[in-house]
Design a protein around this motif. Sequence first.
Motif, short mmCIF file in Angstrom:
data_model
loop_
_atom_site.label_atom_id
_atom_site.label_comp_id
_atom_site.label_asym_id
_atom_site.label_seq_id
_atom_site.Cartn_x
_atom_site.Cartn_y
_atom_site.Cartn_z
N ASP A 62 -44.95 -10.01 -1.98
CA ASP A 62 -44.14 -10.89 -2.82
C ASP A 62 -43.51 -10.16 -4.01
OD1 ASP A 62 -44.83 -13.06 -1.21
OD2 ASP A 62 -46.66 -13.44 -2.35
N ARG A 63 -43.72 -8.87 -4.13
CA ARG A 63 -43.22 -8.13 -5.30
C ARG A 63 -41.81 -7.59 -5.10
NH1 ARG A 63 -48.22 -4.88 -8.21
NH2 ARG A 63 -49.76 -6.56 -8.01
N ASN A 64 -41.28 -7.65 -3.90
CA ASN A 64 -39.94 -7.14 -3.59
C ASN A 64 -39.80 -5.67 -3.98
OD1 ASN A 64 -37.35 -7.23 -2.55
ND2 ASN A 64 -36.44 -7.82 -4.51
N LEU A 65 -40.80 -4.87 -3.63
CA LEU A 65 -40.77 -3.43 -3.84
C LEU A 65 -40.84 -2.75 -2.47
CD1 LEU A 65 -43.34 -3.15 -6.77
CD2 LEU A 65 -40.86 -3.12 -6.97
N SER A 66 -40.10 -1.66 -2.29
CA SER A 66 -40.14 -0.91 -1.04
C SER A 66 -40.85 0.41 -1.28
CB SER A 66 -38.73 -0.64 -0.51
OG SER A 66 -38.21 -1.80 0.10
N MET A 67 -41.74 0.77 -0.35
CA MET A 67 -42.51 1.99 -0.52
C MET A 67 -42.29 2.91 0.68
SD MET A 67 -46.42 2.33 -1.78
CE MET A 67 -47.18 3.92 -2.11
N VAL A 68 -42.08 4.19 0.38
CA VAL A 68 -41.96 5.23 1.41
C VAL A 68 -43.20 6.10 1.31
CG1 VAL A 68 -40.59 7.16 2.28
CG2 VAL A 68 -39.45 5.19 1.25
N PHE A 69 -43.94 6.20 2.43
CA PHE A 69 -45.21 6.91 2.43
C PHE A 69 -45.03 8.36 2.86
CE2 PHE A 69 -46.13 2.44 3.05
CZ PHE A 69 -47.19 2.21 2.18
N GLN A 70 -46.03 9.15 2.52
CA GLN A 70 -46.04 10.56 2.90
C GLN A 70 -46.02 10.74 4.42
OE1 GLN A 70 -49.34 12.67 1.19
NE2 GLN A 70 -49.06 14.47 2.44
N SER A 71 -46.70 9.86 5.13
CA SER A 71 -46.83 9.97 6.59
C SER A 71 -45.71 9.26 7.35
CB SER A 71 -48.18 9.39 7.03
OG SER A 71 -48.25 8.01 6.69
N TYR A 72 -44.70 8.74 6.64
CA TYR A 72 -43.58 7.99 7.20
C TYR A 72 -43.98 6.59 7.65
CZ TYR A 72 -42.09 12.89 7.81
OH TYR A 72 -41.83 14.21 7.63
N ALA A 73 -45.17 6.45 8.28
CA ALA A 73 -45.70 5.14 8.71
C ALA A 73 -44.72 4.40 9.61
CB ALA A 73 -46.04 4.28 7.49
N LEU A 74 -44.15 5.12 10.60
CA LEU A 74 -43.26 4.50 11.58
C LEU A 74 -44.06 4.06 12.80
CD1 LEU A 74 -40.31 7.07 11.47
CD2 LEU A 74 -40.53 4.93 10.20
N TYR A 75 -43.60 2.98 13.43
CA TYR A 75 -44.25 2.51 14.65
C TYR A 75 -43.75 3.35 15.83
CZ TYR A 75 -45.48 -1.56 11.83
OH TYR A 75 -45.98 -2.38 10.85
N PRO A 76 -44.64 4.10 16.49
CA PRO A 76 -44.18 5.04 17.53
C PRO A 76 -43.58 4.36 18.76
CG PRO A 76 -46.59 4.92 17.48
CD PRO A 76 -46.10 4.17 16.29
N HIS A 77 -43.98 3.09 19.04
CA HIS A 77 -43.49 2.41 20.25
C HIS A 77 -42.18 1.67 20.01
CE1 HIS A 77 -45.61 -0.62 17.92
NE2 HIS A 77 -45.00 -1.57 18.63
N LEU A 78 -41.69 1.65 18.74
CA LEU A 78 -40.44 0.97 18.44
C LEU A 78 -39.31 1.98 18.29
CD1 LEU A 78 -41.56 -1.68 15.77
CD2 LEU A 78 -41.39 -1.95 18.26
N THR A 79 -38.09 1.54 18.56
CA THR A 79 -36.93 2.40 18.33
C THR A 79 -36.65 2.49 16.83
OG1 THR A 79 -35.35 0.57 18.41
CG2 THR A 79 -35.92 1.65 20.52
N VAL A 80 -35.72 3.38 16.48
CA VAL A 80 -35.32 3.51 15.08
C VAL A 80 -34.81 2.19 14.53
CG1 VAL A 80 -33.61 4.56 13.54
CG2 VAL A 80 -34.86 5.98 15.17
N ALA A 81 -33.95 1.52 15.29
CA ALA A 81 -33.40 0.23 14.85
C ALA A 81 -34.51 -0.79 14.64
CB ALA A 81 -32.39 -0.28 15.86
N GLU A 82 -35.46 -0.82 15.54
CA GLU A 82 -36.56 -1.78 15.43
C GLU A 82 -37.47 -1.46 14.25
OE1 GLU A 82 -36.93 -2.91 20.19
OE2 GLU A 82 -38.04 -1.21 19.34
N ASN A 83 -37.69 -0.17 14.00
CA ASN A 83 -38.50 0.22 12.84
C ASN A 83 -37.83 -0.20 11.53
OD1 ASN A 83 -41.10 2.00 12.95
ND2 ASN A 83 -39.90 2.66 14.72
N ILE A 84 -36.54 0.04 11.44
CA ILE A 84 -35.82 -0.32 10.21
C ILE A 84 -35.81 -1.84 10.02
CG2 ILE A 84 -33.56 -0.27 9.06
CD1 ILE A 84 -33.00 2.36 10.54
N ALA A 85 -35.78 -2.56 11.13
CA ALA A 85 -35.67 -4.03 11.06
C ALA A 85 -36.98 -4.72 10.73
CB ALA A 85 -35.12 -4.57 12.38
#
Length: 372
Positions: free
Chosen positions: A74-97
């Motif tokens: 609920d804080r409306n803050l975006s965080m970028v982690f050291q490990s990227y924390a991307l979902y490996p089974h999703l495409t780039v578009a799906e990860n961003i979405a």
Amino acid sequence: MATVTLRGIQKSFKDAEILRGIDLDIAEGEFVSLVGPSGCGKSTLLRIIAGLEGATAGEVLLDGVSVSGMRAADRNLSMVFQSYALYPHLTVAENIAVPLRMRRLNRWQRLPLVGGFMGGAAARSIAADVQRAAEMLEIGPLLDRRPGEMSGGQRQRVALARALVRDPAAFLLDEPLSNLDAKLRAHTRTEITELHRKLGATFIYVTHDQVEAMTMSDRIAVMMGGEILQCDTPAQIYADPCDLRVAEFVGSPRINVIPAEADKDGRISIPGCPLPLRHTGRATLRLALRPEALFLTESSAKLRGKVAHVENMGHEFVVQIAVPELPDCLVLRTSAQAVVGDAVGIGFDPGRALIFDAMGGRCRNVTAQVFA
């Protein structure tokens, strides 16, 4: 975009005190880096701002409103982690979405099969926002790929795009470049700086790399031992550190720290050599000189030593000189080639000398003066 205010932030884990009353004001659209050695509390502080950790005491305010009891979502803050924390089974578009789907779609609309029939206008809006973020970070052609099919730099851009797409009040970045090689780090630093300039957004950036902090930030908060020792512009942090620990942490090659004494007449000397500085009273001191403040001079100089090591940097030489009376080699930058084993004289610019007391605090009552 938002202002971020920290008031008396403390954090303890059982008997371990991690943060010791942090106060910090970050203006709207400012790029502030939290920098310090490992274990100083900078990542913990960022997680408290994000709402991923709770503070033992103190409060976090966004635009003057306390969010200390508010969930991270609920804080409306975006965080970028050291490990990227991307979902490996999703495409780039799906990860961003992902963050947009969680906010704009209900539980049924997020279902893999049913959601395709129920999403409608919301799904089209999400796709348009994903495309916009991807184009801004120049990853449009990668939208159908998965994280395992991309380089580290490309994955970092995807993580940034996922943070950007939410249009947050502030961006929080936790050592996002540490997994990249040196060349790619330099390139991505430029990209993040340019992104900040385009967005005019509030950025809070955590790093242990002083080069990142110096080249990207409007201000740097140097942290050690759970405290902010100094928060100022990169130029001020480098040229006018208020604490010896700040002076030693910031700058490469390292700053030279020399034990010094001031007699009753205020004349400062180091072992084997009086120096052209005067102090207001008798004291045990430490003299700090950046490598560029030292220079090679004629052999008759009072401060003399032998060249112990030379690093050829291409445009300059970094020279280490062993002085018999001093515990550590002096390090200086020079355009003149030096030869290991040569006896040399060493001079310095009195106006660039920094004097610290025995506790590491800055002595301001020092004047540069050449003795007769």
